[in-house]
Design a protein around this motif. Structure first.
Motif, short mmCIF file in Angstrom:
data_model
loop_
_atom_site.label_atom_id
_atom_site.label_comp_id
_atom_site.label_asym_id
_atom_site.label_seq_id
_atom_site.Cartn_x
_atom_site.Cartn_y
_atom_site.Cartn_z
N VAL A 75 0.82 -1.20 0.00
CA VAL A 75 0.00 0.00 0.00
C VAL A 75 0.86 1.26 0.00
O VAL A 75 2.01 1.24 0.45
N ILE A 80 -8.72 2.00 -1.60
CA ILE A 80 -9.07 0.80 -0.82
C ILE A 80 -10.02 -0.12 -1.59
O ILE A 80 -9.79 -1.31 -1.69
N VAL A 115 -5.77 4.65 1.17
CA VAL A 115 -4.99 4.27 2.36
C VAL A 115 -4.48 5.53 3.06
O VAL A 115 -4.44 5.59 4.28
#
Length: 83
Positions: free
Chosen positions: A26, A32, A69
């Motif tokens: 990430v 997401i 994220v």
């Protein structure tokens, strides 16, 4: 403050990997839903892992504005600073 963000990103990646059963990389820009292919149930499981990891409670209404994220990392950082 970068170290805190990096730690937060690392924890989000670990939680996502654990819940999804696959290795997840990430960054702040990782979306997401689209990039990680996380559904609402998986997201709730990730959130529960993060709440345990950071000893915080993430209000569900705060998740409405979380798409990336980086958004989640900033939310965690804000909640930790208030606690």
């Amino acid at each position: 403050m970068k170290a805190v963000t990096d730690l937060t990103l690392r924890e989000i990646g670990l939680a996502a990997s654990s819940v999804l059963g696959r290795t997840v990389e990430v960054s702040d820009e990782t979306h997401i839903g689209r990039d990680l292919q996380v559904d609402s149930l998986a997201l709730m499981n990730i959130i529960m892992e993060l709440e345990d990891a950071f000893d915080i409670s993430i209000p569900l209404d705060h998740l409405a504005s979380v798409e990336t994220v980086g958004d989640l990392s900033n939310l965690i950082k804000d909640l930790r600073n208030k606690g």
